[in-house]
Write an enzyme that holds these catalytic residues in place. Structure first.
Site, PDB file in Angstrom:
ATOM      1  N   GLN A   1      -7.787  -0.123   3.334  1.00  0.00           N
ATOM      2  CA  GLN A   1      -8.592  -0.645   4.457  1.00  0.00           C
ATOM      3  C   GLN A   1     -10.010  -1.009   4.036  1.00  0.00           C
ATOM      4  OE1 GLN A   1      -7.667  -1.407   7.541  1.00  0.00           O
ATOM      5  NE2 GLN A   1      -5.621  -0.517   7.552  1.00  0.00           N
TER       6      GLN A   1
ATOM      7  N   SER B   1      -3.542  -3.269  -0.797  1.00  0.00           N
ATOM      8  CA  SER B   1      -2.438  -3.967  -0.129  1.00  0.00           C
ATOM      9  C   SER B   1      -2.887  -5.368   0.271  1.00  0.00           C
ATOM     10  CB  SER B   1      -2.019  -3.173   1.108  1.00  0.00           C
ATOM     11  OG  SER B   1      -1.051  -3.894   1.844  1.00  0.00           O
ATOM     12  N   ALA B   2      -2.042  -6.366  -0.024  1.00  0.00           N
ATOM     13  CA  ALA B   2      -2.450  -7.756   0.204  1.00  0.00           C
ATOM     14  C   ALA B   2      -2.567  -8.118   1.676  1.00  0.00           C
ATOM     15  CB  ALA B   2      -1.451  -8.698  -0.476  1.00  0.00           C
ATOM     16  N   HIS B   3      -1.628  -7.617   2.503  1.00  0.00           N
ATOM     17  CA  HIS B   3      -1.609  -8.130   3.877  1.00  0.00           C
ATOM     18  C   HIS B   3      -2.746  -7.618   4.754  1.00  0.00           C
ATOM     19  CE1 HIS B   3       0.253  -4.795   6.359  1.00  0.00           C
ATOM     20  NE2 HIS B   3       0.559  -4.364   5.153  1.00  0.00           N
TER      21      HIS B   3
ATOM     22  N   CYS C   1       0.192   1.440  10.741  1.00  0.00           N
ATOM     23  CA  CYS C   1       1.510   0.878  10.495  1.00  0.00           C
ATOM     24  C   CYS C   1       2.549   1.429  11.457  1.00  0.00           C
ATOM     25  CB  CYS C   1       1.916   1.131   9.056  1.00  0.00           C
ATOM     26  SG  CYS C   1       0.694   0.495   7.928  1.00  0.00           S
TER      27      CYS C   1
ATOM     28  N   ASN D   1      -8.141   4.317   8.196  1.00  0.00           N
ATOM     29  CA  ASN D   1      -7.536   3.207   8.928  1.00  0.00           C
ATOM     30  C   ASN D   1      -7.601   3.361  10.438  1.00  0.00           C
ATOM     31  OD1 ASN D   1      -5.646   5.226   7.745  1.00  0.00           O
ATOM     32  ND2 ASN D   1      -4.236   4.363   9.240  1.00  0.00           N
TER      33      ASN D   1
ATOM     34  N   THR E   1      11.967  -7.204 -10.910  1.00  0.00           N
ATOM     35  CA  THR E   1      11.462  -8.560 -11.143  1.00  0.00           C
ATOM     36  C   THR E   1      10.143  -8.767 -10.403  1.00  0.00           C
ATOM     37  OG1 THR E   1      13.690  -9.393 -11.438  1.00  0.00           O
ATOM     38  CG2 THR E   1      12.014 -11.017 -10.863  1.00  0.00           C
TER      39      THR E   1
ATOM     40  N   GLY F   1       0.809  -1.211   0.000  1.00  0.00           N
ATOM     41  CA  GLY F   1       0.000   0.000   0.000  1.00  0.00           C
ATOM     42  C   GLY F   1       0.845   1.265   0.000  1.00  0.00           C
ATOM     43  N   THR F   2       1.947   1.233   0.723  1.00  0.00           N
ATOM     44  CA  THR F   2       2.807   2.421   0.796  1.00  0.00           C
ATOM     45  C   THR F   2       3.345   2.773  -0.583  1.00  0.00           C
ATOM     46  OG1 THR F   2       3.420   1.923   3.074  1.00  0.00           O
ATOM     47  CG2 THR F   2       4.918   3.340   1.838  1.00  0.00           C
TER      48      THR F   2
END
Ligand code: PLP
Length: 383
Positions: free
Chosen positions: A177, A197-199, A323, A149, A235, A71-72
């Site tokens: 969020q 963001s995945a996490h 975060c 958030n 990559t 996300g950042t």
């Protein structure tokens, strides 16, 4: 007993996401940019993941999604990339954005851009007319988030985007969020850029995505390769993208069940604490909120002391930005809402997840009540 109520900081991985990633960390380890069979296999997995994620966020063309490190990076790429590619030197950001947006805007300010920071109303919600009032002919970007958030308050992104579109100004929405908690459809929102963001949705850490509507001016931040259509060199994180896509797909599919369940547990937590502990306020109602967050102020109790006491009893919560739970900085979000410094310093965020149980919530309620009482007895009365 333990209760993890810090899902806005991060979530555990969904088993299906982890299982989907595994082969891409083992036998299918190829570089997605290599032309040989190993590379083609990795490329196919990456593009399939892009397609799955595109469906999860309402992006019609999968190529509008750029995989990034989280996300950042998505916020930085959106804000710096769009501003530097625009024709003017003025941008508008909401004052309650994540630091990834606010700090990116501050970097642009140091480069000579003018930055307008729009404060929310007292309930934590931005007024679309107030955002529009800041637009200038030279405005290159407006950035506002879909779900905050810290408070969970949902922002009027579609209304702001409609006003900005009429003035030809691109809009970036931080949806980090919101995904999996409320419906997210980048097409329906009408935004030009959107961060994910995945996490935060039961996927792996270190992968995210930026939606870029075709035709949106955007400069790359990273240089060195032609990956992601030259929008993000490096990559590709194939395993991460596969895990992200699977997690996002599952979170969106489960939303209709998860959201009301989380909202009911969140409301139980909130109401029971309000009933059991004197001197507690909910920071943000009655604004519409994402179902998984509540932010409570405990009069006279420093948030840090409460968080330590809760941690010792196995309850995880946080103060301030998602975060930077370790930081003692007063929340810029609560400050922007006009809360007193005392109330900001006494505010704690509880954020629920898919796995949160009623038993955990009951444990958290009694633990919060016990810890608050103990701290109030132990701490000197404010002068
Ligand atoms: N935007 C919002 C609203 C967030 O809550 C966070 C993380 O808490 C981020 C951006 C940053 O995401 P990441 O941790 O993937 O860099």
């Amino acid at each position: 007993m333990r209760a993890y109520l810090d899902h806005s900081a991060t979530t555990p991985m969904a088993p299906e996401a982890l299982a989907a990633m595994r082969p891409h960390l083992e036998a299918r380890f190829g570089n997605a940019s290599s032309p040989h069979a190993w590379g083609r296999e990795a490329r196919a997995a990456l593009e399939e993941a892009r397609g799955v994620l595109a469906r999860a966020v309402g992006a019609r063309d999968p190529q509008t999604l750029v995989f990034v490190s989280g996300g950042t990076e998505a916020d930085n790429l959106a804000v710096k990339g769009a501003a530097r590619a625009g024709r003017g030197r003025h941008l508008v950001v909401s004052a309650i954005e994540h630091h990834a947006v606010l700090e990116a805007a501050a970097v642009l300010e140091a480069e000579g851009f003018a930055v307008a920071r729009v404060r929310p109303e007292a309930d934590g919600r931005l007024d679309p007319a107030a955002v529009e009032a800041h637009l200038r002919p030279e405005t290159v970007l407006v950035a506002l988030m879909l779900a905050n958030n810290e408070t969970g308050v949902l922002q009027p992104v579609a209304e702001v985007a409609a006003r900005c579109r009429a003035r030809g100004v691109p809009v970036h929405a931080d949806c980090v969020q919101a995904l999996g908690k409320v419906p997210v459809d980048v097409g329906a929102l009408g935004v030009d850029l959107a961060a994910f963001s995945a996490h935060k949705v039961y996927g792996p850490k270190g992968i995210g995505a930026l939606y870029v509507r075709p035709g949106t001016p955007m400069e790359a931040l990273l240089h060195g390769g032609f990956q992601e259509r030259s929008r993000r060199a490096g990559t590709e994180n194939v395993a991460g993208a596969v895990g992200f896509a699977r997690a996002a797909e599952a979170a969106v599919a489960a939303l209709a069940d998860d959201a009301p369940r989380m909202a009911a547990l969140r409301d139980r937590l909130e109401q029971a604490i309000l009933g059991a502990v004197p001197g507690v306020w909910v920071n943000a109602p009655p604004a519409p909120r994402a179902p998984h967050i509540t932010n409570l102020a405990f009069e006279g109790v420093p948030a840090e002391a409460l968080l330590i006491a809760l941690d010792l009893e196995g309850v995880a919560a946080s103060a301030g930005a998602a975060c930077s739970s370790g930081s003692l900085e007063p929340s810029h979000v609560l400050q922007a809402m006009g809360l007193s410094p005392e109330r900001c310093a006494a505010s704690v965020r509880f954020s629920l997840g898919r796995g949160t149980t009623a038993a955990e919530i009951e444990y958290a309620i009694t633990t919060v009540a016990r810890c608050t009482e103990r701290l109030r007895e132990a701490l000197p009365a404010p002068v």
